[in-house]
Write a protein that holds these residues in place. Structure first.
Motif, PDB file in Angstrom:
ATOM      1  N   VAL A  16       0.829  -1.205   0.000  1.00  0.00           N
ATOM      2  CA  VAL A  16       0.000   0.000   0.000  1.00  0.00           C
ATOM      3  C   VAL A  16       0.865   1.258   0.000  1.00  0.00           C
ATOM      4  CG1 VAL A  16      -1.676   1.350   1.342  1.00  0.00           C
ATOM      5  CG2 VAL A  16      -1.998  -1.100   1.052  1.00  0.00           C
ATOM      6  N   THR A  17       0.437   2.214  -0.817  1.00  0.00           N
ATOM      7  CA  THR A  17       1.048   3.538  -0.839  1.00  0.00           C
ATOM      8  C   THR A  17      -0.052   4.565  -0.614  1.00  0.00           C
ATOM      9  OG1 THR A  17       0.762   3.751  -3.238  1.00  0.00           O
ATOM     10  CG2 THR A  17       2.870   2.851  -2.448  1.00  0.00           C
ATOM     11  N   GLU A  18       0.357   5.752  -0.202  1.00  0.00           N
ATOM     12  CA  GLU A  18      -0.597   6.836  -0.009  1.00  0.00           C
ATOM     13  C   GLU A  18      -0.146   8.053  -0.799  1.00  0.00           C
ATOM     14  OE1 GLU A  18      -0.775   8.486   3.984  1.00  0.00           O
ATOM     15  OE2 GLU A  18       1.344   8.089   4.262  1.00  0.00           O
ATOM     16  N   VAL A  31      -2.969   0.121  -3.945  1.00  0.00           N
ATOM     17  CA  VAL A  31      -2.154  -1.085  -3.925  1.00  0.00           C
ATOM     18  C   VAL A  31      -1.804  -1.375  -5.383  1.00  0.00           C
ATOM     19  CG1 VAL A  31      -4.198  -2.616  -3.871  1.00  0.00           C
ATOM     20  CG2 VAL A  31      -1.956  -3.487  -3.180  1.00  0.00           C
ATOM     21  N   ALA A  32      -0.522  -1.543  -5.644  1.00  0.00           N
ATOM     22  CA  ALA A  32      -0.025  -1.763  -7.005  1.00  0.00           C
ATOM     23  C   ALA A  32      -0.568  -0.699  -7.965  1.00  0.00           C
ATOM     24  CB  ALA A  32      -0.364  -3.169  -7.486  1.00  0.00           C
ATOM     25  N   GLY A  33      -0.646   0.536  -7.491  1.00  0.00           N
ATOM     26  CA  GLY A  33      -1.093   1.642  -8.325  1.00  0.00           C
ATOM     27  C   GLY A  33      -2.594   1.754  -8.515  1.00  0.00           C
ATOM     28  N   LYS A  34      -3.362   0.879  -7.885  1.00  0.00           N
ATOM     29  CA  LYS A  34      -4.829   0.888  -8.010  1.00  0.00           C
ATOM     30  C   LYS A  34      -5.459   1.372  -6.705  1.00  0.00           C
ATOM     31  CE  LYS A  34      -4.758  -1.213 -12.028  1.00  0.00           C
ATOM     32  NZ  LYS A  34      -5.195  -0.607 -13.255  1.00  0.00           N
ATOM     33  N   MET A  35      -6.335   2.334  -6.829  1.00  0.00           N
ATOM     34  CA  MET A  35      -6.982   2.935  -5.661  1.00  0.00           C
ATOM     35  C   MET A  35      -7.954   1.958  -5.000  1.00  0.00           C
ATOM     36  SD  MET A  35      -8.920   6.608  -5.588  1.00  0.00           S
ATOM     37  CE  MET A  35     -10.044   6.196  -6.903  1.00  0.00           C
ATOM     38  N   PHE A  36      -7.886   1.876  -3.662  1.00  0.00           N
ATOM     39  CA  PHE A  36      -8.863   1.074  -2.930  1.00  0.00           C
ATOM     40  C   PHE A  36      -9.572   1.865  -1.834  1.00  0.00           C
ATOM     41  CE2 PHE A  36      -5.144   0.378  -0.252  1.00  0.00           C
ATOM     42  CZ  PHE A  36      -5.659   0.285   1.032  1.00  0.00           C
ATOM     43  N   LEU A  37      -9.075   3.060  -1.505  1.00  0.00           N
ATOM     44  CA  LEU A  37      -9.729   3.864  -0.480  1.00  0.00           C
ATOM     45  C   LEU A  37      -9.309   5.314  -0.638  1.00  0.00           C
ATOM     46  CD1 LEU A  37     -10.499   2.990   3.107  1.00  0.00           C
ATOM     47  CD2 LEU A  37      -9.264   5.113   2.717  1.00  0.00           C
ATOM     48  N   LEU A  38     -10.261   6.218  -0.422  1.00  0.00           N
ATOM     49  CA  LEU A  38      -9.926   7.635  -0.351  1.00  0.00           C
ATOM     50  C   LEU A  38     -10.744   8.278   0.743  1.00  0.00           C
ATOM     51  CD1 LEU A  38     -11.718   9.814  -2.868  1.00  0.00           C
ATOM     52  CD2 LEU A  38     -11.657   7.404  -3.379  1.00  0.00           C
ATOM     53  N   THR A  39     -10.176   9.331   1.328  1.00  0.00           N
ATOM     54  CA  THR A  39     -10.842  10.023   2.416  1.00  0.00           C
ATOM     55  C   THR A  39     -10.510  11.510   2.365  1.00  0.00           C
ATOM     56  OG1 THR A  39     -11.180  10.083   4.817  1.00  0.00           O
ATOM     57  CG2 THR A  39      -8.952   9.585   4.071  1.00  0.00           C
ATOM     58  N   GLY A  40     -11.478  12.303   2.723  1.00  0.00           N
ATOM     59  CA  GLY A  40     -11.250  13.730   2.851  1.00  0.00           C
ATOM     60  C   GLY A  40     -10.575  14.008   4.186  1.00  0.00           C
ATOM     61  N   LEU A  41      -9.537  14.793   4.153  1.00  0.00           N
ATOM     62  CA  LEU A  41      -8.797  15.069   5.381  1.00  0.00           C
ATOM     63  C   LEU A  41      -9.521  16.033   6.308  1.00  0.00           C
ATOM     64  CD1 LEU A  41      -5.192  15.231   3.924  1.00  0.00           C
ATOM     65  CD2 LEU A  41      -6.215  13.407   5.307  1.00  0.00           C
ATOM     66  N   ASP A  42     -10.529  16.706   5.801  1.00  0.00           N
ATOM     67  CA  ASP A  42     -11.248  17.671   6.634  1.00  0.00           C
ATOM     68  C   ASP A  42     -12.686  17.244   6.932  1.00  0.00           C
ATOM     69  OD1 ASP A  42     -12.243  17.973   4.093  1.00  0.00           O
ATOM     70  OD2 ASP A  42     -11.900  20.130   3.973  1.00  0.00           O
ATOM     71  N   SER A  43     -13.049  16.008   6.596  1.00  0.00           N
ATOM     72  CA  SER A  43     -14.433  15.573   6.828  1.00  0.00           C
ATOM     73  C   SER A  43     -14.694  15.323   8.312  1.00  0.00           C
ATOM     74  CB  SER A  43     -14.753  14.319   6.006  1.00  0.00           C
ATOM     75  OG  SER A  43     -13.953  13.242   6.402  1.00  0.00           O
ATOM     76  N   GLN A  44     -15.811  15.831   8.786  1.00  0.00           N
ATOM     77  CA  GLN A  44     -16.243  15.645  10.177  1.00  0.00           C
ATOM     78  C   GLN A  44     -17.700  15.201  10.183  1.00  0.00           C
ATOM     79  OE1 GLN A  44     -14.450  15.775  12.989  1.00  0.00           O
ATOM     80  NE2 GLN A  44     -12.659  16.171  11.746  1.00  0.00           N
ATOM     81  N   PRO A  45     -18.055  14.037  10.646  1.00  0.00           N
ATOM     82  CA  PRO A  45     -17.127  13.013  11.116  1.00  0.00           C
ATOM     83  C   PRO A  45     -16.324  12.436   9.944  1.00  0.00           C
ATOM     84  CG  PRO A  45     -19.324  12.088  10.982  1.00  0.00           C
ATOM     85  CD  PRO A  45     -19.445  13.560  10.653  1.00  0.00           C
ATOM     86  N   LEU A  46     -15.293  11.693  10.288  1.00  0.00           N
ATOM     87  CA  LEU A  46     -14.474  11.040   9.281  1.00  0.00           C
ATOM     88  C   LEU A  46     -15.360  10.177   8.391  1.00  0.00           C
ATOM     89  CD1 LEU A  46     -11.629  10.202   8.219  1.00  0.00           C
ATOM     90  CD2 LEU A  46     -11.723   8.331   9.883  1.00  0.00           C
ATOM     91  N   SER A  47     -15.104  10.216   7.104  1.00  0.00           N
ATOM     92  CA  SER A  47     -15.763   9.302   6.173  1.00  0.00           C
ATOM     93  C   SER A  47     -14.727   8.880   5.145  1.00  0.00           C
ATOM     94  CB  SER A  47     -16.957   9.969   5.493  1.00  0.00           C
ATOM     95  OG  SER A  47     -16.541  11.021   4.658  1.00  0.00           O
ATOM     96  N   PHE A  48     -14.983   7.742   4.525  1.00  0.00           N
ATOM     97  CA  PHE A  48     -14.081   7.276   3.475  1.00  0.00           C
ATOM     98  C   PHE A  48     -14.887   6.565   2.400  1.00  0.00           C
ATOM     99  CE2 PHE A  48     -14.089   3.908   6.724  1.00  0.00           C
ATOM    100  CZ  PHE A  48     -14.337   2.758   5.976  1.00  0.00           C
ATOM    101  N   SER A  49     -14.320   6.527   1.209  1.00  0.00           N
ATOM    102  CA  SER A  49     -14.910   5.790   0.098  1.00  0.00           C
ATOM    103  C   SER A  49     -14.069   4.555  -0.132  1.00  0.00           C
ATOM    104  CB  SER A  49     -14.948   6.653  -1.163  1.00  0.00           C
ATOM    105  OG  SER A  49     -15.810   7.744  -0.981  1.00  0.00           O
ATOM    106  N   ALA A  50     -14.745   3.412  -0.258  1.00  0.00           N
ATOM    107  CA  ALA A  50     -14.056   2.146  -0.434  1.00  0.00           C
ATOM    108  C   ALA A  50     -14.778   1.315  -1.486  1.00  0.00           C
ATOM    109  CB  ALA A  50     -14.018   1.377   0.895  1.00  0.00           C
ATOM    110  N   LYS A  51     -14.016   0.556  -2.213  1.00  0.00           N
ATOM    111  CA  LYS A  51     -14.568  -0.325  -3.229  1.00  0.00           C
ATOM    112  C   LYS A  51     -15.374  -1.433  -2.542  1.00  0.00           C
ATOM    113  CE  LYS A  51     -13.377  -1.930  -7.670  1.00  0.00           C
ATOM    114  NZ  LYS A  51     -12.489  -1.787  -8.768  1.00  0.00           N
ATOM    115  N   CYS A  52     -16.402  -1.923  -3.243  1.00  0.00           N
ATOM    116  CA  CYS A  52     -17.259  -2.947  -2.641  1.00  0.00           C
ATOM    117  C   CYS A  52     -17.891  -3.793  -3.737  1.00  0.00           C
ATOM    118  CB  CYS A  52     -18.348  -2.273  -1.805  1.00  0.00           C
ATOM    119  SG  CYS A  52     -19.270  -3.405  -0.747  1.00  0.00           S
ATOM    120  N   ASP A  53     -18.044  -5.065  -3.470  1.00  0.00           N
ATOM    121  CA  ASP A  53     -18.783  -5.938  -4.375  1.00  0.00           C
ATOM    122  C   ASP A  53     -20.186  -5.353  -4.554  1.00  0.00           C
ATOM    123  OD1 ASP A  53     -19.327  -8.735  -5.614  1.00  0.00           O
ATOM    124  OD2 ASP A  53     -20.922  -8.446  -4.120  1.00  0.00           O
ATOM    125  N   PRO A  54     -20.686  -5.230  -5.787  1.00  0.00           N
ATOM    126  CA  PRO A  54     -21.970  -4.556  -6.015  1.00  0.00           C
ATOM    127  C   PRO A  54     -23.149  -5.100  -5.212  1.00  0.00           C
ATOM    128  CG  PRO A  54     -20.833  -4.831  -8.093  1.00  0.00           C
ATOM    129  CD  PRO A  54     -20.035  -5.584  -7.055  1.00  0.00           C
TER     130      PRO A  54
END
Length: 120
Positions: A16-18, A31-54
């Motif tokens: 994993v790289t950031e 991971v290996a240059g493919k995005m698996f998670l992103l998050t806003g650094l200023d989001s309150q409360p914390l939230s993140f976007s993640a890949k998921c099986d449909p």
């Protein structure tokens, strides 16, 4: 879960790289240059976007309508936005992160998957 926990959990996974390819306010994990998670650094409360099986994504959104929804600016069929509002335990949040990571790894070329196994 807070941003440091999220960051440490992601970075402890093999390969994993950031970075901040979308600007200084959005942290992206790949991971290996493919995005698996992103998050806003200023989001309150914390939230993140993640890949998921449909199919699993639909199930999660139905079970947790105040916590999980289609990810903003992402393909909502494959990406969830998860709000860390206390409804889900840290362990459940970690499971969603791992699910995203594993989906991306499963889609990598065989040689890239094998290289990651060498990191374990």
């Amino acid at each position: 879960m807070h941003i440091e926990q999220l960051r440490n959990y992601c970075l402890n996974k093999p390969g994993v790289t950031e970075g901040c390819p979308f600007g200084p306010d959005t942290l992206v994990f790949k991971v290996a240059g493919k995005m698996f998670l992103l998050t806003g650094l200023d989001s309150q409360p914390l939230s993140f976007s993640a890949k998921c099986d449909p199919e699993y994504a639909v199930e999660l959104r139905e079970q947790h309508p105040h916590t999980i929804k289609g990810a903003y600016h992402m393909n909502k069929r494959h990406w969830n936005e998860v709000i860390c509002n206390g409804e889900l335990s840290d362990r459940a949040l970690e499971d969603l992160i791992s699910h995203s990571y594993e989906l991306v790894v499963a889609g990598l070329r065989k040689q890239d998957r094998e290289a990651l196994r060498g990191d374990w």
